[in-house]
Design an enzyme around this catalytic site. Structure first.
Site, PDB file in Angstrom:
ATOM      1  N   ARG A  40      49.479 -14.536 -23.400  1.00  0.00           N
ATOM      2  CA  ARG A  40      50.355 -13.643 -24.407  1.00  0.00           C
ATOM      3  C   ARG A  40      49.908 -14.118 -25.556  1.00  0.00           C
ATOM      4  O   ARG A  40      49.628 -15.058 -26.268  1.00  0.00           O
ATOM      5  CB  ARG A  40      51.619 -13.893 -24.274  1.00  0.00           C
ATOM      6  CG  ARG A  40      52.585 -13.019 -25.272  1.00  0.00           C
ATOM      7  CD  ARG A  40      54.109 -13.324 -25.013  1.00  0.00           C
ATOM      8  NE  ARG A  40      54.476 -14.552 -25.398  1.00  0.00           N
ATOM      9  CZ  ARG A  40      55.659 -14.969 -25.199  1.00  0.00           C
ATOM     10  NH1 ARG A  40      56.767 -13.946 -24.685  1.00  0.00           N
ATOM     11  NH2 ARG A  40      56.241 -16.261 -25.640  1.00  0.00           N
ATOM     12  N   ASN A  52      64.636 -12.362 -21.348  1.00  0.00           N
ATOM     13  CA  ASN A  52      65.160 -13.097 -22.155  1.00  0.00           C
ATOM     14  C   ASN A  52      65.508 -12.394 -23.603  1.00  0.00           C
ATOM     15  O   ASN A  52      66.499 -12.287 -24.126  1.00  0.00           O
ATOM     16  CB  ASN A  52      64.534 -14.398 -22.876  1.00  0.00           C
ATOM     17  CG  ASN A  52      63.996 -15.197 -21.508  1.00  0.00           C
ATOM     18  OD1 ASN A  52      64.640 -15.265 -20.482  1.00  0.00           O
ATOM     19  ND2 ASN A  52      62.913 -16.140 -21.803  1.00  0.00           N
ATOM     20  N   ASP A  53      64.341 -11.548 -24.020  1.00  0.00           N
ATOM     21  CA  ASP A  53      64.702 -10.670 -25.179  1.00  0.00           C
ATOM     22  C   ASP A  53      65.356  -9.434 -24.729  1.00  0.00           C
ATOM     23  O   ASP A  53      65.876  -8.798 -25.526  1.00  0.00           O
ATOM     24  CB  ASP A  53      63.423 -10.711 -25.922  1.00  0.00           C
ATOM     25  CG  ASP A  53      63.122 -11.823 -26.787  1.00  0.00           C
ATOM     26  OD1 ASP A  53      64.169 -12.164 -27.359  1.00  0.00           O
ATOM     27  OD2 ASP A  53      61.766 -12.159 -26.906  1.00  0.00           O
ATOM     28  N   ARG A 102      52.572 -18.800 -23.212  1.00  0.00           N
ATOM     29  CA  ARG A 102      53.185 -18.717 -24.509  1.00  0.00           C
ATOM     30  C   ARG A 102      52.157 -19.422 -25.679  1.00  0.00           C
ATOM     31  O   ARG A 102      52.363 -20.739 -25.748  1.00  0.00           O
ATOM     32  CB  ARG A 102      54.595 -19.461 -24.767  1.00  0.00           C
ATOM     33  CG  ARG A 102      55.556 -18.683 -23.851  1.00  0.00           C
ATOM     34  CD  ARG A 102      56.874 -19.246 -23.976  1.00  0.00           C
ATOM     35  NE  ARG A 102      57.866 -18.586 -23.616  1.00  0.00           N
ATOM     36  CZ  ARG A 102      58.554 -18.590 -22.546  1.00  0.00           C
ATOM     37  NH1 ARG A 102      58.235 -19.711 -21.630  1.00  0.00           N
ATOM     38  NH2 ARG A 102      59.667 -18.083 -22.155  1.00  0.00           N
ATOM     39  N   CYS A 159      58.777 -11.900 -16.485  1.00  0.00           N
ATOM     40  CA  CYS A 159      58.573 -13.308 -16.672  1.00  0.00           C
ATOM     41  C   CYS A 159      59.698 -14.085 -17.527  1.00  0.00           C
ATOM     42  O   CYS A 159      59.470 -15.075 -18.307  1.00  0.00           O
ATOM     43  CB  CYS A 159      57.432 -13.488 -17.489  1.00  0.00           C
ATOM     44  SG  CYS A 159      57.495 -12.732 -19.032  1.00  0.00           S
ATOM     45  N   GLU A 161      60.568  -5.453 -23.752  1.00  0.00           N
ATOM     46  CA  GLU A 161      61.621  -6.661 -24.300  1.00  0.00           C
ATOM     47  C   GLU A 161      62.476  -5.926 -25.126  1.00  0.00           C
ATOM     48  O   GLU A 161      63.545  -6.268 -25.389  1.00  0.00           O
ATOM     49  CB  GLU A 161      60.780  -7.568 -25.016  1.00  0.00           C
ATOM     50  CG  GLU A 161      59.923  -8.597 -24.264  1.00  0.00           C
ATOM     51  CD  GLU A 161      59.369  -9.781 -25.057  1.00  0.00           C
ATOM     52  OE1 GLU A 161      59.862 -10.927 -24.960  1.00  0.00           O
ATOM     53  OE2 GLU A 161      58.500  -9.343 -25.894  1.00  0.00           O
ATOM     54  N   ARG A 221      70.648 -14.512 -27.982  1.00  0.00           N
ATOM     55  CA  ARG A 221      69.920 -15.436 -26.938  1.00  0.00           C
ATOM     56  C   ARG A 221      70.369 -16.853 -27.351  1.00  0.00           C
ATOM     57  O   ARG A 221      70.462 -17.738 -26.262  1.00  0.00           O
ATOM     58  CB  ARG A 221      68.715 -14.850 -26.401  1.00  0.00           C
ATOM     59  CG  ARG A 221      67.598 -15.521 -27.290  1.00  0.00           C
ATOM     60  CD  ARG A 221      66.390 -14.978 -26.819  1.00  0.00           C
ATOM     61  NE  ARG A 221      65.263 -16.152 -26.355  1.00  0.00           N
ATOM     62  CZ  ARG A 221      64.159 -15.851 -25.795  1.00  0.00           C
ATOM     63  NH1 ARG A 221      63.736 -14.667 -26.164  1.00  0.00           N
ATOM     64  NH2 ARG A 221      63.383 -16.784 -25.241  1.00  0.00           N
ATOM     65  N   HIS A 242      55.240 -35.906 -24.633  1.00  0.00           N
ATOM     66  CA  HIS A 242      53.983 -35.783 -23.546  1.00  0.00           C
ATOM     67  C   HIS A 242      54.018 -36.612 -22.534  1.00  0.00           C
ATOM     68  O   HIS A 242      53.853 -36.223 -21.444  1.00  0.00           O
ATOM     69  CB  HIS A 242      52.638 -35.905 -24.260  1.00  0.00           C
ATOM     70  CG  HIS A 242      52.101 -34.955 -25.092  1.00  0.00           C
ATOM     71  ND1 HIS A 242      51.494 -34.659 -26.285  1.00  0.00           N
ATOM     72  CD2 HIS A 242      52.133 -33.559 -24.718  1.00  0.00           C
ATOM     73  CE1 HIS A 242      51.149 -33.555 -26.599  1.00  0.00           C
ATOM     74  NE2 HIS A 242      51.499 -32.871 -25.835  1.00  0.00           N
TER      75      HIS A 242
HETATM   76  C1  PEP Z   1      61.151 -13.191 -22.873  1.00  0.00           C
HETATM   77  O1  PEP Z   1      61.825 -12.508 -23.694  1.00  0.00           O
HETATM   78  O2  PEP Z   1      61.951 -13.158 -21.525  1.00  0.00           O
HETATM   79  C2  PEP Z   1      60.031 -13.942 -22.676  1.00  0.00           C
HETATM   80  C3  PEP Z   1      59.523 -14.546 -21.794  1.00  0.00           C
HETATM   81  O3  PEP Z   1      59.666 -14.371 -23.882  1.00  0.00           O
HETATM   82  P1  PEP Z   1      59.985 -15.381 -25.052  1.00  0.00           P
HETATM   83  O4  PEP Z   1      61.074 -16.093 -23.861  1.00  0.00           O
HETATM   84  O5  PEP Z   1      58.797 -16.367 -25.254  1.00  0.00           O
HETATM   85  O6  PEP Z   1      60.649 -14.710 -25.735  1.00  0.00           O
HETATM   86 MG    MG Z   2      60.434 -12.843 -25.663  1.00  0.00          MG
END
Ligand code: PEP
Ligand code: MG
Length: 587
Positions: free
Chosen positions: A341, A463-464, A305, A511, A440, A474, A198
């Site tokens: 989310r 990302n997913d 998140r 995102c 995703e 990933r 923190h």
């Molecule tokens: C993603 O999957 O791109 C995303 C933003 O969600 P996370 O990285 O939390 O899985």
């Molecule tokens: Mg994701």
């Protein structure tokens, strides 16, 4: 500064907050409370337990007082740290477990608290997630306060800070951080702590360079020495020689020049040269990041998140606790929108404390929306908490890992139930709250045309999306060269999502980490994305590139990408097309 003779010593640690500072070292003793353990008689058990309870109450009052003193100085967002400590203090397990040690071990309250601390350390050490593992530092800070209270003292406020100083301390709590006089204190060095502690988060939020994990820096013989803190590399140089000093001075000037250039875009709109606006927002996990997003020119939060709040505990947070945390975030981001989310646990983010077990194939298992739909009562608690915050300002709901229409409809049906329950109880909420889904999973972009009629917005989680489209884990470093955002299959998926969204008249957001890389900006802009959401630290760089593009040229660049059949070819093409020099603008 005396720089001729060389008594130079170099220490290295973790680069916890960027920037370079030069000043006089001020070693602060935030040492542990001096307490001892001794055996007690059975008659003394209730007395020791009462002392424990009283010390916890005294500490609570002390923290509440500190909180009210800091309200006007730091703003609500940063007070989250104190809230966290108050929450730890009010956890019944702290009293229950320590009282149990007093009773079974027949030891005084101080000894029992130290033993309880030892157990917590062991438990936290076994946590894989580095962020959560480091939360032990909050527990330690709280217990040290209680011990100080038992030994008759409180944790001393920081001494008056004269001149330009750099503070070195064994540990430096977030509450300490909040007390520093930012006109005098140039940087922080600690012997313990890490990137995600923190204190580090707060240092970044306050734009104060910090290096952590620097063993031996609190040696009192170093007090008053000239020191340079390089929060970019993690180096700490004590009594630098002339050459080192000059070289770091140049590095500092260059860094500050780049930051100044970037900061010029904070209040500038995120628009292209030909006047096309794009929303640039921040991704956040904990409330204090909300203020940082705005400080970096973000126009709200595109991805909150929430799973962080659910991890490392044995029971789900109730509606009120969720409401409190979401409200803190909303206040930090207001008047901009906040996209919350719903729980994205499972996969690599297991709720182990709540009995969620690793699966044979966790990336394809009971995770995200599947998990939420499997426990409708808990899901509705989260939905009600989000809905209640929507009464305070613009809030949107986003469902993760959607794979088909039924999931969206079931999630929306539960949202309707949550709304009815709130209406029945008289609680206020935004009846027209916007509902979006994350794209995703390949099924989601294949069905994007159908999904678009069910929701108010799309947000692509690249990302997913990349992981599932290319079947590349990933987090597997051996396959990282195959994890390609510019893979033709990924680009075709992105194009499809934007087209489906716009045909249905809803916005297309993105995102994933791809949003924060300036190289991809022309492609994402050219494909037609309406919003990009990224880590706060990336917003200014991306905005800078956006303001040098025209939509028309970006569209041509994006279209040009589809003429190539490999990611390497696309990348080469992209770099050849970008006339302004990204490297020069960001280094
Ligand atoms: C993603 O999957 O791109 C995303 C933003 O969600 P996370 O990285 O939390 O899985
Ligand atoms: Mg994701």
């Amino acid at each position: 500064m005396a720089l001729v003779k060389s008594d130079m010593r170099t220490f290295s640690g973790i680069a916890a907050s960027p920037g370079i500072a030069m000043g006089r070292l001020c070693v602060i003793d935030r040492s542990r409370a001096v307490v001892s353990e001794h055996q007690i008689s059975s008659e003394a058990v209730s007395h020791e337990t009462a002392r424990l309870v009283q010390a916890i109450e005294n500490t609570r009052v002390e923290l509440e007082t500190l909180k009210s003193r800091l309200v006007g100085i730091t703003g609500e967002a940063h007070l989250f740290f104190i809230e966290t400590h108050l929450m730890i203090l009010s956890d019944e397990r702290l009293v229950a477990e320590t009282s149990e040690i007093i009773r079974t071990g027949m030891v005084n309250a101080e000894g029992a608290l130290r033993r309880a601390m030892h157990r917590y350390r062991e438990t936290f050490a076994g946590i894989e997630d580095p962020y959560l593992r480091e939360r032990i530092s909050d527990v330690e800070t709280v217990i040290e306060r209680v011990l100080h209270s038992m030994s008759g003292g409180t944790v001393e406020p920081l001494p008056e800070q004269d001149g330009k100083i750099i503070i070195a301390a064994h540990d430096f709590s977030p509450a300490d951080m909040l007390q520093v006089n930012r006109n005098n204190v140039l940087a922080i060095i600690t012997e313990i702590g890490g990137q995600t502690s923190h204190t580090a988060i707060l240092a970044r939020a306050l734009d104060m360079p910090a290096v952590m994990g620097v063993e031996g820096i609190t040696d009192f013989l170093l007090d008053g020495a000239t020191v340079i803190v390089d929060g970019l590399s993690g180096a700490v140089i004590v009594e630098p020689d002339q050459e080192t000093f000059q070289s770091l001075l140049r590095r500092k000037q260059h860094y500050e020049y780049v930051q100044c250039e970037l900061l010029k875009t904070v209040y500038l709109p995120a628009v292209t040269l030909d006047g096309h606006a794009m929303s640039l927002r921040g991704n956040v996990e904990i409330p204090e990041e909300g203020a940082s997003v705005l400080g970096h020119g973000g126009s709200g939060v595109g991805l909150y998140r929430t799973e962080m709040l659910f991890m490392n505990r044995t029971c789900m947070p109730d509606e009120e606790e969720q409401l409190m945390i979401y409200r803190t975030m909303q206040q930090a981001v207001a008047p901009h929108p906040l996209t919350i989310r719903t729980l994205d646990a499972g996969g690599d983010k297991l709720l182990e404390g709540m009995g969620q077990n690793a699966e044979v194939n966790p990336a394809l298992g009971v995770r995200a929306i599947r998990l939420s739909l499997s426990m409708p009562d808990e899901f509705k608690k989260q939905l009600r908490a989000i809905l209640r915050v929507s009464a305070d300002g613009p809030v949107q709901i986003m469902f993760p890992m959607i794979s088909g229409i039924e999931e969206v409809r079931r999630a929306k049906a539960l949202l309707e139930e949550a709304k009815q329950e709130l209406t029945a109880s008289g609680a206020a909420f935004d009846g027209n709250i916007k509902v979006g889904v994350m794209i995703e999973i390949p099924a989601a972009f294949i069905l994007a045309d159908l999904l678009a009629h069910e929701v108010d917005f799309f947000s692509v989680g690249t990302n997913d999306l990349i992981q599932y489209t290319l079947a590349i884990d990933r987090s597997n470093e051996q396959l990282s060269h195959m994890y390609q955002p510019l893979h033709p299959a990924v680009l075709r998926s992105l194009r499809r999502v934007v087209q489906a969204a716009h045909s249905a008249g809803i916005p297309a957001c993105l995102c994933g980490e791809m949003a924060g890389d300036p190289l991809y900006l022309p492609v994402l802009l050219g494909l037609g994305f309406d919003e990009l959401s990224m880590g706060a630290g990336s917003i200014l760089r991306v905005k800078q590139i956006l303001r040098r593009c025209t939509l028309e040229r970006a569209a041509r660049i994006a279209e040009g990408c589809f003429a190539f059949s490999t990611a390497a070819e696309v990348e080469m093409y992209l770099k050849s097309q970008i006339t302004f020099d990204i490297a020069e603008s960001i280094d």
